[in-house]
Motif scaffolding. Sequence first.
Motif, PDB file in Angstrom:
ATOM      1  N   ALA A 147       0.838  -1.206   0.000  1.00 42.55           N
ATOM      2  CA  ALA A 147       0.000   0.000   0.000  1.00 42.55           C
ATOM      3  C   ALA A 147       0.870   1.252   0.000  1.00 42.55           C
ATOM      4  O   ALA A 147       0.539   2.248  -0.656  1.00 42.55           O
ATOM      5  N   CYS A 148       1.982   1.200   0.707  1.00 43.92           N
ATOM      6  CA  CYS A 148       2.911   2.333   0.757  1.00 43.92           C
ATOM      7  C   CYS A 148       3.521   2.590  -0.625  1.00 43.92           C
ATOM      8  O   CYS A 148       3.592   3.730  -1.076  1.00 43.92           O
ATOM      9  N   LEU A 149       3.937   1.529  -1.316  1.00 42.72           N
ATOM     10  CA  LEU A 149       4.479   1.683  -2.674  1.00 42.72           C
ATOM     11  C   LEU A 149       3.441   2.294  -3.609  1.00 42.72           C
ATOM     12  O   LEU A 149       3.748   3.181  -4.397  1.00 42.72           O
ATOM     13  N   LEU A 150       2.219   1.809  -3.497  1.00 46.10           N
ATOM     14  CA  LEU A 150       1.122   2.322  -4.325  1.00 46.10           C
ATOM     15  C   LEU A 150       0.899   3.809  -4.066  1.00 46.10           C
ATOM     16  O   LEU A 150       0.776   4.606  -4.988  1.00 46.10           O
ATOM     17  N   LYS A 151       0.893   4.188  -2.797  1.00 41.79           N
ATOM     18  CA  LYS A 151       0.695   5.596  -2.437  1.00 41.79           C
ATOM     19  C   LYS A 151       1.833   6.459  -2.963  1.00 41.79           C
ATOM     20  O   LYS A 151       1.607   7.516  -3.550  1.00 41.79           O
ATOM     21  N   TRP A 152       3.068   6.009  -2.749  1.00 39.51           N
ATOM     22  CA  TRP A 152       4.231   6.776  -3.215  1.00 39.51           C
ATOM     23  C   TRP A 152       4.163   7.024  -4.712  1.00 39.51           C
ATOM     24  O   TRP A 152       4.410   8.117  -5.183  1.00 39.51           O
ATOM     25  N   ARG A 153       3.853   5.966  -5.470  1.00 34.14           N
ATOM     26  CA  ARG A 153       3.925   6.069  -6.928  1.00 34.14           C
ATOM     27  C   ARG A 153       2.758   6.844  -7.532  1.00 34.14           C
ATOM     28  O   ARG A 153       2.948   7.687  -8.391  1.00 34.14           O
ATOM     29  N   LEU A 186      14.002   5.289  -0.555  1.00 29.92           N
ATOM     30  CA  LEU A 186      13.174   5.218   0.651  1.00 29.92           C
ATOM     31  C   LEU A 186      12.935   3.780   1.116  1.00 29.92           C
ATOM     32  O   LEU A 186      12.847   3.519   2.310  1.00 29.92           O
ATOM     33  N   SER A 187      12.813   2.864   0.157  1.00 27.78           N
ATOM     34  CA  SER A 187      12.541   1.466   0.509  1.00 27.78           C
ATOM     35  C   SER A 187      13.813   0.619   0.616  1.00 27.78           C
ATOM     36  O   SER A 187      13.730  -0.581   0.870  1.00 27.78           O
ATOM     37  N   GLU A 188      14.966   1.278   0.382  1.00 24.18           N
ATOM     38  CA  GLU A 188      16.259   0.598   0.454  1.00 24.18           C
ATOM     39  C   GLU A 188      16.316  -0.602  -0.489  1.00 24.18           C
ATOM     40  O   GLU A 188      16.735  -1.691  -0.130  1.00 24.18           O
ATOM     41  N   ALA A 201      14.261  -3.465  -8.717  1.00 23.14           N
ATOM     42  CA  ALA A 201      13.438  -4.194  -7.746  1.00 23.14           C
ATOM     43  C   ALA A 201      12.130  -3.461  -7.493  1.00 23.14           C
ATOM     44  O   ALA A 201      11.061  -4.083  -7.379  1.00 23.14           O
ATOM     45  N   VAL A 202      12.179  -2.147  -7.433  1.00 26.23           N
ATOM     46  CA  VAL A 202      10.963  -1.353  -7.236  1.00 26.23           C
ATOM     47  C   VAL A 202      10.052  -1.486  -8.451  1.00 26.23           C
ATOM     48  O   VAL A 202       8.837  -1.662  -8.321  1.00 26.23           O
ATOM     49  N   LYS A 203      10.639  -1.423  -9.652  1.00 30.94           N
ATOM     50  CA  LYS A 203       9.842  -1.574 -10.881  1.00 30.94           C
ATOM     51  C   LYS A 203       9.131  -2.924 -10.903  1.00 30.94           C
ATOM     52  O   LYS A 203       7.953  -3.016 -11.233  1.00 30.94           O
ATOM     53  N   LYS A 204       9.876  -3.970 -10.549  1.00 29.05           N
ATOM     54  CA  LYS A 204       9.297  -5.310 -10.549  1.00 29.05           C
ATOM     55  C   LYS A 204       8.188  -5.420  -9.510  1.00 29.05           C
ATOM     56  O   LYS A 204       7.126  -5.989  -9.776  1.00 29.05           O
ATOM     57  N   GLN A 205       8.397  -4.823  -8.346  1.00 30.30           N
ATOM     58  CA  GLN A 205       7.382  -4.873  -7.295  1.00 30.30           C
ATOM     59  C   GLN A 205       6.115  -4.129  -7.738  1.00 30.30           C
ATOM     60  O   GLN A 205       5.006  -4.593  -7.497  1.00 30.30           O
ATOM     61  N   LEU A 206       6.277  -2.990  -8.395  1.00 27.53           N
ATOM     62  CA  LEU A 206       5.115  -2.247  -8.896  1.00 27.53           C
ATOM     63  C   LEU A 206       4.381  -3.036  -9.973  1.00 27.53           C
ATOM     64  O   LEU A 206       3.147  -3.035 -10.018  1.00 27.53           O
ATOM     65  N   TRP A 207       5.120  -3.701 -10.839  1.00 26.33           N
ATOM     66  CA  TRP A 207       4.499  -4.512 -11.879  1.00 26.33           C
ATOM     67  C   TRP A 207       3.676  -5.629 -11.241  1.00 26.33           C
ATOM     68  O   TRP A 207       2.534  -5.869 -11.633  1.00 26.33           O
TER      69      TRP A 207
END
Length: 192
Positions: free
Chosen positions: A141-147, A160-162, A167-173
């Motif tokens: 939910a935090c990633l969703l809010k940030w993006r 921010l997520s270290e 890795a962030v792109k893959k997590q968002l996908w």
Amino acid sequence: MKDYLSDDPDDGCIRRIKQGDADAFEAVVYRFERPLRAWLATLSPPGVDADEIAQKSFIAAYTRIDEFEEGTNFGAWLFSIARWQLKTETTRLRRIADYHSRYAPDLLQKLHGEAEVEPEHLMTQVGHLKKCMASLSQDLACLLKWRYYDEISLEEMARLSERSVPAVKKQLWKLRRKLQQCLEQRMEGTIT
């Protein structure tokens, strides 16, 4: 640009900032505000607000001041941050323009074909999507809010997520895929 960088703040000023003296950063902003804004204005393509990029650059410099090595050129460090802020913004604008140029005709055609969609159906979809979003873990939910709400860049999200940017792109996908699957299952009635 070299003329702007020759009169760096002294190490004592930087040390005070690192120790939490926010007022000491005012001298840095005063020293570099005009040159930085002028430099950004010359590099910024149409649609990019140089003043906003300068503001973001000062904020990034202040929040990352511990990364600055005393004795090195502060002006060069600040201008480097500004260059990356500008690059991030132009990439974001290019991505939006590319998205619209690629998908706008398809979306218009699709919307034209679905002109008879009832508002109740759309409200049902929105309700199901809210339930899907509510079922997310706090991290997701935090990633969703940030993006999508805060419009934070992938680079900043990674910091921010270290994590790394890939890795962030893959997590968002994965997150978008998970939400799509959840929405489809709720619309089909296979989950409630």
